[in-house]
Design an enzyme around this catalytic site. Structure first.
Site, short mmCIF file in Angstrom:
data_model
loop_
_atom_site.label_atom_id
_atom_site.label_comp_id
_atom_site.label_asym_id
_atom_site.label_seq_id
_atom_site.Cartn_x
_atom_site.Cartn_y
_atom_site.Cartn_z
N LYS A 117 30.27 20.40 -49.50
CA LYS A 117 29.35 21.09 -48.58
C LYS A 117 28.01 20.36 -48.45
CE LYS A 117 29.48 24.77 -51.07
NZ LYS A 117 30.36 24.13 -52.09
N GLU B 223 22.33 25.24 -50.66
CA GLU B 223 22.54 26.27 -51.68
C GLU B 223 22.03 27.64 -51.22
OE1 GLU B 223 24.41 25.62 -54.04
OE2 GLU B 223 24.29 23.46 -54.39
N CYS C 214 42.95 22.45 -55.40
CA CYS C 214 43.17 23.34 -56.54
C CYS C 214 43.42 22.53 -57.82
CB CYS C 214 44.35 24.26 -56.26
SG CYS C 214 44.72 25.39 -57.64
N PRO D 39 34.30 26.66 -51.11
CA PRO D 39 34.18 26.78 -52.57
C PRO D 39 33.43 25.60 -53.17
CG PRO D 39 36.31 25.87 -52.04
CD PRO D 39 35.64 26.16 -50.72
N GLN E 29 23.34 30.41 -50.90
CA GLN E 29 23.81 31.61 -51.60
C GLN E 29 22.78 32.15 -52.59
OE1 GLN E 29 25.19 28.58 -52.07
NE2 GLN E 29 25.02 28.14 -54.25
N HIS F 294 45.80 30.98 -57.97
CA HIS F 294 45.33 30.67 -59.32
C HIS F 294 43.92 31.19 -59.62
CE1 HIS F 294 48.63 27.59 -59.17
NE2 HIS F 294 48.80 28.11 -60.38
N TYR G 30 32.99 25.54 -64.00
CA TYR G 30 33.66 25.87 -62.74
C TYR G 30 34.76 24.88 -62.37
CZ TYR G 30 29.69 29.01 -62.03
OH TYR G 30 28.75 29.99 -62.17
N ILE H 34 24.18 28.74 -63.36
CA ILE H 34 24.05 27.38 -62.84
C ILE H 34 24.87 26.43 -63.70
CG2 ILE H 34 22.46 25.53 -62.24
CD1 ILE H 34 22.10 28.03 -60.57
N GLY H 35 25.68 25.63 -63.05
CA GLY H 35 26.49 24.67 -63.79
C GLY H 35 27.43 23.94 -62.86
#
Length: 223
Positions: free
Chosen positions: A25, A97, A153, A20, A99, A194, A187, A181-182
């Site tokens: 990463k 990135e 979390c 996540p 994804q 949750h 996020y 994008i942010g």
């Protein structure tokens, strides 16, 4: 004389670093690439242009960074490697990135690995809906080595496996655009418990019925 190591034997493979947001990463990708310098192994990093948070480099939230080549699409990676700008001594290709690329990145990664390159890829495994993000599901199949990181979390401190999006304090709706994008303004990292996505549809006709049944069962036990 070049040092003899696994990278000099023209045996390619694919490494995937995923998880996540706020899991580190990009920091892990940078760490793996940076350590290659001690063995005189040449590498090159690519990133999608859509990621505008940093220009002409990949940058982790810890402040580490590396120069990168920005591309509009996955095939441009192959075009760059075939161009005069490419250093033929390069053994390792980093892609951040991931994804934001389409499924063609899977073919690009495979072609590079089959032709002797080590490909180290990093990117989100799930979008804000909790579903596979872009080509990531296929990359799980193609990767020879997978590292799945977790964050913490924001709600309970447990291991976070999901990225939660909120706009003006409200949970993003399932039908909102996938790409926004942010960073922390939109996020946060959360655990499965949750992670909330309003209006998420269910494929199975009895899924909602089961959820209501189980909630009522738990509620009755607490009475």
């Amino acid at each position: 004389m070049a040092k003899v190591n696994a990278f000099s034997k023209k045996i390619g493979w694919i490494e995937l670093i995923t998880g996540p947001m706020f899991a580190g990463k990009t920091a892990e990708l940078i760490r793996r690439l940076h350590r290659l310098e001690y063995a005189d192994v040449k590498y090159l990093v690519f990133k999608p242009k859509i990621d505008t948070r940093s220009i002409r480099n990949i940058q982790s939230r810890t402040g580490t960074s590396l120069p990168s080549v920005e591309v509009e699409s996955a095939p441009e990676i192959l075009n760059y490697i075939m161009s005069n700008s490419f250093n033929d001594e390069t053994k390792v290709i980093g892609i951040d990135e991931v994804q934001f690329f389409d499924d063609r990145i899977c073919e690009v990664a495979n072609i590079l690995a089959e032709n002797g390159f080590v490909v180290i890829i990093s990117g989100l495994d799930k979008n804000f809906k909790g579903e596979p993000f872009g080509p990531i599901a296929k990359l799980f199949t193609y990767a020879d080595k997978i590292t799945k990181l977790t964050a913490i979390c924001n709600e309970c401190g447990a291991e976070a496996t999901h990225s939660l999006r909120k706009i003006d304090g409200k949970h993003a709706d399932y039908n909102d655009d996938i790409v926004k994008i942010g960073c922390q303004e939109f996020y946060s990292a959360v655990c499965r418990h949750h992670h909330k996505v309003p209006n998420r549809p269910y494929l199975n006709s009895n899924s909602e019925e089961f959820i209501k049944f189980f909630k009522n069962k738990k509620r009755n036990k607490n009475i």
